[in-house]
Write a protein that holds these residues in place. Structure first.
Motif, mmCIF file in Angstrom:
data_model
loop_
_atom_site.group_PDB
_atom_site.id
_atom_site.type_symbol
_atom_site.label_atom_id
_atom_site.label_comp_id
_atom_site.label_asym_id
_atom_site.label_seq_id
_atom_site.Cartn_x
_atom_site.Cartn_y
_atom_site.Cartn_z
ATOM 1 N N PRO A 1 0.852 -1.267 0.165
ATOM 2 C CA PRO A 1 0.006 -0.152 -0.010
ATOM 3 C C PRO A 1 0.741 1.173 -0.025
ATOM 4 C CG PRO A 1 -0.056 -0.876 2.115
ATOM 5 C CD PRO A 1 0.698 -1.908 1.230
ATOM 6 N N GLN A 2 0.518 2.256 -0.797
ATOM 7 C CA GLN A 2 1.089 3.302 -0.904
ATOM 8 C C GLN A 2 0.883 4.391 0.408
ATOM 9 O OE1 GLN A 2 3.389 4.269 -3.285
ATOM 10 N NE2 GLN A 2 3.246 2.245 -4.284
ATOM 11 N N PRO A 3 1.761 4.998 0.658
ATOM 12 C CA PRO A 3 1.621 5.760 2.179
ATOM 13 C C PRO A 3 0.485 6.818 1.796
ATOM 14 C CG PRO A 3 3.624 6.310 1.296
ATOM 15 C CD PRO A 3 3.108 5.045 0.515
ATOM 16 N N ALA A 4 -0.542 6.961 2.614
ATOM 17 C CA ALA A 4 -1.541 8.039 2.540
ATOM 18 C C ALA A 4 -1.101 9.375 2.625
ATOM 19 C CB ALA A 4 -2.811 7.673 3.340
ATOM 20 N N GLN A 5 -1.389 10.265 1.664
ATOM 21 C CA GLN A 5 -0.766 11.822 1.684
ATOM 22 C C GLN A 5 -1.718 12.459 2.976
ATOM 23 O OE1 GLN A 5 -1.359 13.568 -2.144
ATOM 24 N NE2 GLN A 5 0.669 12.640 -2.896
ATOM 25 N N GLN A 6 -1.052 13.250 3.629
ATOM 26 C CA GLN A 6 -1.839 13.817 4.647
ATOM 27 C C GLN A 6 -2.080 15.266 4.427
ATOM 28 O OE1 GLN A 6 -2.323 12.281 7.973
ATOM 29 N NE2 GLN A 6 -1.420 10.617 7.071
ATOM 30 N N VAL A 7 -3.371 15.747 5.050
ATOM 31 C CA VAL A 7 -3.856 17.025 4.778
ATOM 32 C C VAL A 7 -3.393 17.938 5.819
ATOM 33 C CG1 VAL A 7 -5.997 18.548 4.706
ATOM 34 C CG2 VAL A 7 -5.976 16.177 3.850
ATOM 35 N N ASN A 8 -2.555 18.769 5.135
ATOM 36 C CA ASN A 8 -1.833 19.836 5.984
ATOM 37 C C ASN A 8 -2.539 21.169 5.923
ATOM 38 O OD1 ASN A 8 0.053 21.372 7.294
ATOM 39 N ND2 ASN A 8 1.728 21.460 5.631
ATOM 40 N N LYS A 9 -3.218 21.387 7.035
ATOM 41 C CA LYS A 9 -4.039 22.747 7.005
ATOM 42 C C LYS A 9 -3.335 24.047 7.306
ATOM 43 C CE LYS A 9 -8.511 20.689 7.860
ATOM 44 N NZ LYS A 9 -9.600 20.424 8.651
ATOM 45 N N GLN A 10 -2.059 23.706 7.419
ATOM 46 C CA GLN A 10 -1.309 24.953 7.375
ATOM 47 C C GLN A 10 -0.452 25.464 6.158
ATOM 48 O OE1 GLN A 10 1.608 24.024 10.619
ATOM 49 N NE2 GLN A 10 0.267 24.140 12.279
ATOM 50 N N THR A 11 -0.944 24.864 5.145
ATOM 51 C CA THR A 11 -0.375 25.065 3.789
ATOM 52 C C THR A 11 -0.881 26.635 3.480
ATOM 53 O OG1 THR A 11 -0.263 22.679 3.337
ATOM 54 C CG2 THR A 11 -0.062 24.249 1.528
ATOM 55 N N ALA A 12 -0.195 27.330 2.722
ATOM 56 C CA ALA A 12 -0.563 28.473 2.124
ATOM 57 C C ALA A 12 -1.648 28.162 1.043
ATOM 58 C CB ALA A 12 0.478 29.219 1.601
ATOM 59 N N VAL A 13 -2.919 28.783 1.218
ATOM 60 C CA VAL A 13 -4.025 28.620 0.400
ATOM 61 C C VAL A 13 -4.434 30.062 -0.327
ATOM 62 C CG1 VAL A 13 -6.253 27.774 -0.249
ATOM 63 C CG2 VAL A 13 -4.723 26.701 1.414
ATOM 64 N N GLN A 14 -4.525 30.424 -1.538
ATOM 65 C CA GLN A 14 -4.829 31.644 -1.955
ATOM 66 C C GLN A 14 -6.111 31.510 -2.880
ATOM 67 O OE1 GLN A 14 -2.314 33.360 -5.125
ATOM 68 N NE2 GLN A 14 -2.711 35.504 -4.245
ATOM 69 N N VAL A 15 -7.208 32.190 -2.563
ATOM 70 C CA VAL A 15 -8.439 32.489 -3.096
ATOM 71 C C VAL A 15 -8.626 33.514 -3.911
ATOM 72 C CG1 VAL A 15 -10.997 32.166 -2.870
ATOM 73 C CG2 VAL A 15 -9.458 31.118 -1.028
ATOM 74 N N LEU A 16 -8.910 33.452 -5.326
ATOM 75 C CA LEU A 16 -8.783 34.309 -6.114
ATOM 76 C C LEU A 16 -10.354 34.561 -6.718
ATOM 77 C CD1 LEU A 16 -5.598 33.691 -8.306
ATOM 78 C CD2 LEU A 16 -5.929 35.201 -6.259
ATOM 79 N N ASN A 17 -10.775 35.549 -6.864
ATOM 80 C CA ASN A 17 -12.189 35.754 -7.262
ATOM 81 C C ASN A 17 -12.396 36.501 -8.512
ATOM 82 O OD1 ASN A 17 -15.018 36.647 -7.509
ATOM 83 N ND2 ASN A 17 -14.942 38.215 -6.048
ATOM 84 N N ALA A 18 -12.822 35.717 -9.454
ATOM 85 C CA ALA A 18 -12.748 35.917 -11.125
ATOM 86 C C ALA A 18 -14.393 36.225 -11.370
ATOM 87 C CB ALA A 18 -12.114 35.045 -11.823
ATOM 88 N N THR A 19 -15.016 36.039 -10.536
ATOM 89 C CA THR A 19 -16.612 36.181 -10.677
ATOM 90 C C THR A 19 -17.314 37.746 -11.050
ATOM 91 O OG1 THR A 19 -17.454 36.447 -8.301
ATOM 92 C CG2 THR A 19 -17.120 34.070 -9.240
ATOM 93 N N GLY A 20 -16.573 38.580 -10.436
ATOM 94 C CA GLY A 20 -16.912 40.003 -10.354
ATOM 95 C C GLY A 20 -17.874 40.473 -9.307
#
Length: 207
Positions: A114-133
């Motif tokens: 079994p491949q090691p499961a990737q862990q969710v890192n909630k400290q990772t930088a996330v950028q939310v971009l608004n293209a809806t207007g």
């Protein structure tokens, strides 16, 4: 009377027995050496010693042990030779088959591992971009991620060309699990890898 006997004796014709030879008559043996006289005694002593050792070995059990050890050694040698004769020689085909089987087994083990499961890192930088207007739409999605436990989320507007649909981008394979969790949290179905995204994870909101 005695004179008559002598005259009668002298009247007979003399033969070889009347003139015996002077000196010893018969086989005369010379003096033998000390070594020649000692050989029979030496032989008797050797035979006596050997006989004594034989009797001692028989009664003490040493002779039986010697013969038993010799017989056991011969038996082991014969058994070993029979075993070696019974062993079939490995052919080149068997060697190739075993090598191929080992390689297949190794491949199957690697595939089955079994491949090691990737862990969710909630400290990772996330950028939310608004293209809806729609003003404040990126801030709303940022608040959703903040409530989900993400601690490094920023909101902004895109620059340059943007895709026509909403998508979550991730830069590296290590961030794939986190990007998928972000998409699930915001209800986004499209998740793609984009090496020049500018941030580890970018959320592009579109109408």
């Amino acid at each position: 009377m005695a004179r008559d006997d002598r005259s009668n004796y002298e009247s007979y014709q003399k033969d070889a027995f009347d003139n015996p030879p002077k000196g010893p008559i018969g086989v005369h043996r010379g003096n033998t050496s000390l070594l020649s006289r000692s050989i029979p005694y030496f032989i008797v002593v050797v035979v006596a010693v050997l006989a004594g050792l034989l009797v001692w070995g028989f009664y003490s059990g040493e002779l039986q042990k010697t013969f038993a050890g010799h017989n056991q050694s011969q038996s082991q040698t014969t058994t070993s030779e029979k075993t070696e004769k019974k062993k079939p020689a490995k052919s080149k085909t068997d060697t190739k088959s075993n090598t191929k089987s080992d390689a297949d087994a190794s491949t199957n083990q690697q595939q089955a591992a079994p491949q090691p499961a990737q862990q969710v890192n909630k400290q990772t930088a996330v950028q939310v971009l608004n293209a809806t207007g729609t003003t404040g739409y990126a801030a709303q999605k940022k608040a959703v991620l903040d409530q989900a436990g993400y601690s490094n989320v920023t909101a902004g507007n895109p620059t340059g060309d943007v895709p026509a649909s909403t998508v979550v981008w991730y830069a590296n394979d290590a961030d794939k699990a986190t990007a998928q969790d972000v998409a699930n949290t915001l209800g986004i179905s499209s998740v793609e890898q984009k090496s020049d995204a500018g941030q580890p994870i970018v959320v592009l909101l579109q109408n």
